[in-house]
Design a protein around this motif. Structure first.
Motif, mmCIF file in Angstrom:
data_model
loop_
_atom_site.group_PDB
_atom_site.id
_atom_site.type_symbol
_atom_site.label_atom_id
_atom_site.label_comp_id
_atom_site.label_asym_id
_atom_site.label_seq_id
_atom_site.Cartn_x
_atom_site.Cartn_y
_atom_site.Cartn_z
ATOM 1 N N PHE A 362 0.867 -1.179 0.000
ATOM 2 C CA PHE A 362 0.000 0.000 0.000
ATOM 3 C C PHE A 362 0.904 1.228 0.000
ATOM 4 O O PHE A 362 1.651 1.452 0.947
ATOM 5 C CB PHE A 362 -0.908 0.005 1.231
ATOM 6 N N SER A 363 0.830 2.032 -1.048
ATOM 7 C CA SER A 363 1.818 3.097 -1.260
ATOM 8 C C SER A 363 1.162 4.447 -1.516
ATOM 9 O O SER A 363 0.429 4.614 -2.501
ATOM 10 C CB SER A 363 2.706 2.726 -2.462
ATOM 11 N N PHE A 364 1.460 5.403 -0.650
ATOM 12 C CA PHE A 364 0.979 6.764 -0.867
ATOM 13 C C PHE A 364 1.740 7.447 -2.008
ATOM 14 O O PHE A 364 1.196 8.326 -2.677
ATOM 15 C CB PHE A 364 1.078 7.581 0.422
ATOM 16 N N GLU A 365 2.975 7.045 -2.229
ATOM 17 C CA GLU A 365 3.724 7.583 -3.373
ATOM 18 C C GLU A 365 3.077 7.139 -4.683
ATOM 19 O O GLU A 365 3.033 7.904 -5.654
ATOM 20 C CB GLU A 365 5.185 7.127 -3.317
ATOM 21 N N HIS A 366 2.580 5.916 -4.702
ATOM 22 C CA HIS A 366 1.866 5.432 -5.888
ATOM 23 C C HIS A 366 0.591 6.238 -6.095
ATOM 24 O O HIS A 366 0.273 6.645 -7.226
ATOM 25 C CB HIS A 366 1.549 3.947 -5.713
ATOM 26 N N MET A 367 -0.136 6.494 -5.018
ATOM 27 C CA MET A 367 -1.348 7.294 -5.096
ATOM 28 C C MET A 367 -1.059 8.674 -5.678
ATOM 29 O O MET A 367 -1.866 9.230 -6.438
ATOM 30 C CB MET A 367 -1.994 7.440 -3.722
ATOM 31 N N LEU A 368 0.089 9.229 -5.331
ATOM 32 C CA LEU A 368 0.442 10.566 -5.787
ATOM 33 C C LEU A 368 0.500 10.646 -7.306
ATOM 34 O O LEU A 368 0.171 11.675 -7.911
ATOM 35 C CB LEU A 368 1.795 10.977 -5.186
ATOM 36 N N GLU A 369 0.916 9.551 -7.936
ATOM 37 C CA GLU A 369 0.957 9.525 -9.398
ATOM 38 C C GLU A 369 -0.439 9.721 -9.984
ATOM 39 O O GLU A 369 -0.606 10.360 -11.036
ATOM 40 C CB GLU A 369 1.559 8.200 -9.885
ATOM 41 N N PHE A 370 -1.441 9.205 -9.309
ATOM 42 C CA PHE A 370 -2.809 9.325 -9.813
ATOM 43 C C PHE A 370 -3.382 10.717 -9.551
ATOM 44 O O PHE A 370 -4.238 11.190 -10.310
ATOM 45 C CB PHE A 370 -3.679 8.220 -9.216
ATOM 46 N N SER A 371 -2.914 11.372 -8.493
ATOM 47 C CA SER A 371 -3.285 12.780 -8.305
ATOM 48 C C SER A 371 -2.743 13.612 -9.459
ATOM 49 O O SER A 371 -3.393 14.557 -9.919
ATOM 50 C CB SER A 371 -2.745 13.297 -6.974
ATOM 51 N N LYS A 372 -1.550 13.274 -9.936
ATOM 52 C CA LYS A 372 -0.995 13.964 -11.103
ATOM 53 C C LYS A 372 -1.922 13.791 -12.309
ATOM 54 O O LYS A 372 -2.181 14.752 -13.058
ATOM 55 C CB LYS A 372 0.390 13.407 -11.445
ATOM 56 N N LEU A 373 -2.396 12.574 -12.485
ATOM 57 C CA LEU A 373 -3.275 12.306 -13.621
ATOM 58 C C LEU A 373 -4.562 13.106 -13.514
ATOM 59 O O LEU A 373 -5.053 13.653 -14.514
ATOM 60 C CB LEU A 373 -3.586 10.808 -13.691
ATOM 61 N N ALA A 374 -5.135 13.193 -12.318
ATOM 62 C CA ALA A 374 -6.375 13.946 -12.135
ATOM 63 C C ALA A 374 -6.171 15.423 -12.437
ATOM 64 O O ALA A 374 -7.016 16.063 -13.082
ATOM 65 C CB ALA A 374 -6.896 13.756 -10.712
ATOM 66 N N VAL A 375 -5.062 15.998 -11.974
ATOM 67 C CA VAL A 375 -4.753 17.403 -12.277
ATOM 68 C C VAL A 375 -4.615 17.597 -13.780
ATOM 69 O O VAL A 375 -5.174 18.553 -14.359
ATOM 70 C CB VAL A 375 -3.466 17.851 -11.557
ATOM 71 N N ALA A 376 -3.872 16.720 -14.426
ATOM 72 C CA ALA A 376 -3.657 16.842 -15.868
ATOM 73 C C ALA A 376 -4.972 16.733 -16.640
ATOM 74 O O ALA A 376 -5.226 17.487 -17.587
ATOM 75 C CB ALA A 376 -2.669 15.779 -16.339
ATOM 76 N N PHE A 377 -5.827 15.784 -16.239
ATOM 77 C CA PHE A 377 -7.126 15.614 -16.887
ATOM 78 C C PHE A 377 -7.949 16.882 -16.775
ATOM 79 O O PHE A 377 -8.574 17.334 -17.738
ATOM 80 C CB PHE A 377 -7.856 14.425 -16.222
ATOM 81 N N ALA A 378 -7.931 17.487 -15.577
ATOM 82 C CA ALA A 378 -8.711 18.707 -15.339
ATOM 83 C C ALA A 378 -8.225 19.856 -16.207
ATOM 84 O O ALA A 378 -9.033 20.542 -16.863
ATOM 85 C CB ALA A 378 -8.619 19.093 -13.858
ATOM 86 N N VAL A 379 -6.935 20.108 -16.208
ATOM 87 C CA VAL A 379 -6.406 21.291 -16.898
ATOM 88 C C VAL A 379 -6.412 21.102 -18.411
ATOM 89 O O VAL A 379 -6.770 22.030 -19.151
ATOM 90 C CB VAL A 379 -4.981 21.610 -16.390
ATOM 91 N N GLU A 380 -6.035 19.923 -18.861
ATOM 92 C CA GLU A 380 -5.982 19.694 -20.311
ATOM 93 C C GLU A 380 -7.373 19.768 -20.950
ATOM 94 O O GLU A 380 -7.513 20.291 -22.062
ATOM 95 C CB GLU A 380 -5.348 18.322 -20.612
ATOM 96 N N LEU A 381 -8.397 19.255 -20.266
ATOM 97 C CA LEU A 381 -9.742 19.289 -20.835
ATOM 98 C C LEU A 381 -10.550 20.486 -20.375
ATOM 99 O O LEU A 381 -11.450 20.954 -21.083
ATOM 100 C CB LEU A 381 -10.484 17.996 -20.485
ATOM 101 N N GLY A 382 -10.252 21.002 -19.196
ATOM 102 C CA GLY A 382 -10.997 22.150 -18.686
ATOM 103 C C GLY A 382 -10.482 23.480 -19.206
ATOM 104 O O GLY A 382 -11.192 24.481 -19.162
ATOM 105 N N GLY A 383 -9.235 23.485 -19.694
ATOM 106 C CA GLY A 383 -8.654 24.746 -20.129
ATOM 107 C C GLY A 383 -8.210 25.569 -18.932
ATOM 108 O O GLY A 383 -8.420 25.189 -17.773
ATOM 109 N N TYR A 384 -7.606 26.678 -19.199
ATOM 110 C CA TYR A 384 -7.007 27.498 -18.134
ATOM 111 C C TYR A 384 -7.249 28.970 -18.428
ATOM 112 O O TYR A 384 -6.844 29.466 -19.467
ATOM 113 C CB TYR A 384 -5.507 27.207 -18.042
ATOM 114 N N THR A 385 -7.929 29.644 -17.510
ATOM 115 C CA THR A 385 -8.193 31.067 -17.658
ATOM 116 C C THR A 385 -7.111 31.849 -16.928
ATOM 117 O O THR A 385 -6.947 31.711 -15.721
ATOM 118 C CB THR A 385 -9.569 31.444 -17.066
ATOM 119 N N ASP A 386 -6.363 32.656 -17.631
ATOM 120 C CA ASP A 386 -5.301 33.469 -17.000
ATOM 121 C C ASP A 386 -5.899 34.638 -16.219
ATOM 122 O O ASP A 386 -6.939 35.171 -16.555
ATOM 123 C CB ASP A 386 -4.339 34.000 -18.056
#
Length: 386
Positions: A362-386
């Protein structure tokens, strides 16, 4: 006869035999602290079969045997009219927002997920029809509110709403919405996990550390990091924590509501079990390739390649295996990422041993990789307002 037809026929025979066997066995009585009528009739749907009525007790036993199904009792219309001409098929260009995503990834931490999961697993069970299941949902909602108020700027908080999507069983789904800045694009991007847990027999303890406490705190950490970055999407972004994954009751209800109201969901990503790295195997992300949207799944693979520090492996989990299936049934593009190939995933789930401290696998470091994926999914598809 095709192999798939043979397999389906065999599964149907096993299902029918299982029902006959169970009908001859008495069910234990329900326990205090649970609002659960084991004799209540439920309408379930397995792949390739007509819906069938079974008791709640038989449904639980079939789930324990590994059968995967929709409980469609309250959502019998889900999926009707998915060929609506107003629903346009989304396209997913290759990821290209690294300059926006990468700085946010650097702020992700294992500290919050550890603290949150320790609390989340302290409830005896998060079963959706239990008192502690309702209490755990209330705690999660309060934690989301605390993170929002303590992390988001005052101006960003004005764009955020969070609410309970109410269900008759009492443990409600949670929806957090960051309003997009666009006045012409009504698209919605969803990141989801299921908040509940269960033992094979639901009256027994179910800490649910991996299933799906891990996914729940994984996307919560992604949400926190986005707020800390003062992230303002162009398209509306939502985080969902579903109740009642068994039979996919919570996500079905939400998906049916969105479909009925013509909400333009262009992409839904499910995070269900993100913590386990089986000893002796390569650390990797499992990308489910059956019962998902192929174009969104290809895009998801590209996100893993670009933003995660581990590779992906293609794997399958079967019909109605997690909440992405409800969105797919409603006609929306959905994808599902899990901790590993399905055969290497955590075998302690649905038991009292689904704990943080059960193994160094059971690895929290492994979980962290999936948090990266969630952030990327949000920004890449949601776009970014400056």
């Amino acid at each position: 006869m095709k192999l798939s037809v043979v397999i389906l026929s065999l599964a149907s025979l096993v299902f029918a035999a299982s029902l006959r066997t169970f009908e001859q066995q008495p069910l234990p009585a329900a326990q205090s602290g649970f609002d659960l009528d084991l004799n209540a009739l439920r309408l379930i749907q397995l792949e390739g079969r007509a819906p069938e009525w079974v008791t709640e007790g038989r449904k639980i036993e079939l789930k324990a045997l590994g059968f995967k199904f929709f409980d469609i009792t309250e959502n019998q219309d889900l999926g009707n009219g998915i060929q609506s001409p107003t629903r346009v098929k989304s396209s997913f260009p290759s990821p290209n927002a690294t300059e926006k995503v990468t700085p946010i990834l650097k702020t992700l931490s294992t500290q919050g997920p550890k603290e949150n999961l320790e609390k989340f697993t302290s409830f005896r069970t998060r079963y959706y029809r239990s008192d502690t299941g309702r209490a755990s949902q209330k705690w999660l909602l309060s934690k989301i509110s605390e993170i929002t108020n303590g992390t988001a700027s005052a101006s960003l908080q004005k764009l955020i709403t969070f609410r309970e999507f109410r269900h008759s069983w009492g443990q409600n789904s949670i929806i957090v919405r960051i309003q997009g800045s666009s006045t012409s694009d009504d698209a919605v991007v969803i990141i989801g996990a299921h908040q509940d847990s269960t033992n094979l027999w639901p009256f027994l303890p179910a800490p649910g550390a991996d299933d799906d406490g891990s996914g729940s705190v994984t996307i919560l950490e992604a949400y926190r990091a986005l707020l800390a970055a003062d992230y303002r999407p162009v398209r509306t972004l939502e985080f969902h924590w579903y109740s009642a994954e068994g039979g996919l009751l919570g996500s079905q209800a939400v998906a049916q509501d969105y479909a009925a109201n013509s909400v333009n969901v262009i992409a839904m990503s499910q995070f269900d079990m993100t913590a386990w790295v089986k000893r002796g195997t390569r650390e990797e992300a499992g990308i489910i390739i059956d019962y998902v949207d192929p174009d969104l799944t290809k895009f998801n693979m590209e996100l893993v390649d670009l933003y995660m520090d581990i590779p992906f492996v293609q794997t399958q989990c079967g019909y109605a295996c997690s909440d992405h299936a409800s969105w797919r049934k409603a006609g929306y593009p959905s994808t599902f990422t899990i901790e590993s190939s399905f055969e290497n995933s955590n075998k302690n789930i649905h038991s009292a041993n689904d704990r943080i401290d059960i193994s160094d696998e059971f690895s929290f470091e492994h979980m962290l990789e999936f948090s990266k994926l969630a952030v990327a999914f949000a920004v890449e598809l949601g776009g970014y307002t400056d």
